[in-house]
Design an enzyme around this catalytic site. Structure first.
Site, short mmCIF file in Angstrom:
data_model
loop_
_atom_site.label_atom_id
_atom_site.label_comp_id
_atom_site.label_asym_id
_atom_site.label_seq_id
_atom_site.Cartn_x
_atom_site.Cartn_y
_atom_site.Cartn_z
CG HIS A 162 63.61 61.45 21.90
ND1 HIS A 162 62.69 61.77 22.87
CD2 HIS A 162 63.27 60.20 21.47
CE1 HIS A 162 61.83 60.77 23.03
NE2 HIS A 162 62.16 59.80 22.19
CG ASP A 183 60.22 58.12 24.68
OD1 ASP A 183 59.69 58.18 23.56
OD2 ASP A 183 61.43 57.93 24.86
CD GLU A 188 60.29 53.31 20.19
OE1 GLU A 188 60.08 54.53 20.35
OE2 GLU A 188 61.43 52.84 20.10
CG HIS A 218 58.58 57.71 20.11
ND1 HIS A 218 59.84 58.15 20.44
CD2 HIS A 218 58.24 58.37 18.97
CE1 HIS A 218 60.25 59.03 19.53
NE2 HIS A 218 59.29 59.19 18.63
ZN LIG Z 1 61.09 58.00 22.13
#
Ligand SMILES: [Zn+2]
Length: 231
Positions: free
Chosen positions: A140, A147, A211, A214
Site C-alpha cells: 500500500h 483493499d 485476505e 486485498h
Molecule cells: Zn491491503
C-alpha cells in the site's frame, strides 16, 4: 439595467467561490500522493465507491488514522487496472459496484497505523501479524495495493463471510474449501468472493492468500524498484 448588474454580481460570486475552492489545501498525506503523480481513482472511474476505513473508527483498531484523507489514490497504471475491473463487474452484474476500503497509504500513515496497535496492547513481536512493519513497508505504501469489496444494486456490500480486516482462516482465500466443509463459510459467500477475484484478476491484480479484500498490482520488490515508497 438592474437585472444585468444583478447577473454580473452573481457571476462574480461564482468566480470567487471557484477560486477559493481551487486554493483550498489538501490534507498533507493527500498532497504527498498528488505530488508523486498518484491519481484519485474516482477521477479515473466515478462509478467506483470509496469508504476509507482508516479514515473512520470502523476498523480493527477503532481509531481514525487517516484524519482528513477521504479519497483513494493509486499509481496511474494501477488505477487503470482498477477501472478495467470496475467495467468488467458492471458488465457481469449490472448495478454492482466496487467499494474501496483502502488504497495508497503514505509511509507516515503506515507508522501511525503501526503505533495505533499499541492501543490494542499487542506485543511488539506480534505486530507484524496485523500491520506491515513501516520500516519495510506494505505494498500500500507504494500505491500498488488495494483493499475492496463489491456492493449490490442497492449499494449494500455482498456477504463475504467476514468483515474487512478480519484476522484468521475464515478470511483466507486459501482456506475457503476447508471452511466450506466445516460449515463456517457458505457456497454463496465463496461465490461472492469469486466474483470479486474474477474481475480483479482479469483487471490485472494478484490475489492475496490470507485476505479476501486485498489485491496487489505487482510484488513489493517490483513496486519498490519501479515507484519507490510514498514518504
Ligand atoms: Zn491491503
Amino acid at each position: 439595467m438592474f437585472k444585468t448588474a444583478f447577473y454580473l454580481l452573481l457571476t462574480c460570486i461564482a468566480a470567487i467561490e471557484t477560486t477559493a475552492q481551487s486554493f483550498k489545501s489538501l490534507p498533507s498525506i493527500e498532497q504527498k500522493m498528488v505530488d508523486r503523480g498518484l491519481v484519485d481513482i474516482q477521477k479515473m472511474d466515478p462509478d467506483i465507491s470509496v469508504e476509507l476505513k482508516y479514515s473512520t473508527t470502523d476498523n480493527f483498531i477503532g481509531r481514525d488514522v487517516y484524519g482528513e484523507l477521504t479519497r483513494a489514490y493509486l499509481q496511474p497504471e494501477m488505477a487503470k487496472r482498477l477501472a478495467k475491473a470496475s467495467a468488467l463487474l458492471k458488465k457481469a452484474k449490472p448495478g454492482y459496484r466496487l467499494l474501496v476500503y483502502d488504497a495508497a497509504r503514505p509511509n507516515s500513515a503506515q507508522y501511525d497505523l503501526w503505533n495505533a496497535l499499541d492501543h490494542l496492547k499487542i506485543p511488539a513481536r506480534s505486530k507484524t501479524q496485523y500491520v506491515a512493519d513501516p520500516k519495510i513497508g506494505s505494498n500500500h505504501n507504494f500505491g500498488c495495493a488495494i483493499d475492496l469489496t463489491v456492493t449490490d444494486e442497492k449499494g449494500i456490500p455482498l456477504d463475504m463471510g467476514t468483515k474487512f480486516d478480519f484476522f484468521g482462516p475464515l478470511a483466507y482465500p486459501r482456506s475457503e474449501q476447508e471452511m466450506l466443509k466445516k460449515g463456517k463459510l457458505t457456497a454463496k459467500q465463496i461465490e461472492n468472493r469469486q466474483l470479486l477475484r474474477k474481475v480483479m484478476t482479469q483487471g490485472g491484480f494478484k490475489v492475496n492468500t490470507t485476505e479476501w479484500w486485498h489485491f496487489d498490482g505487482m510484488s513489493k520488490a517490483q513496486a519498490r524498484a519501479k515507484y519507490g515508497m510514498i514518504p
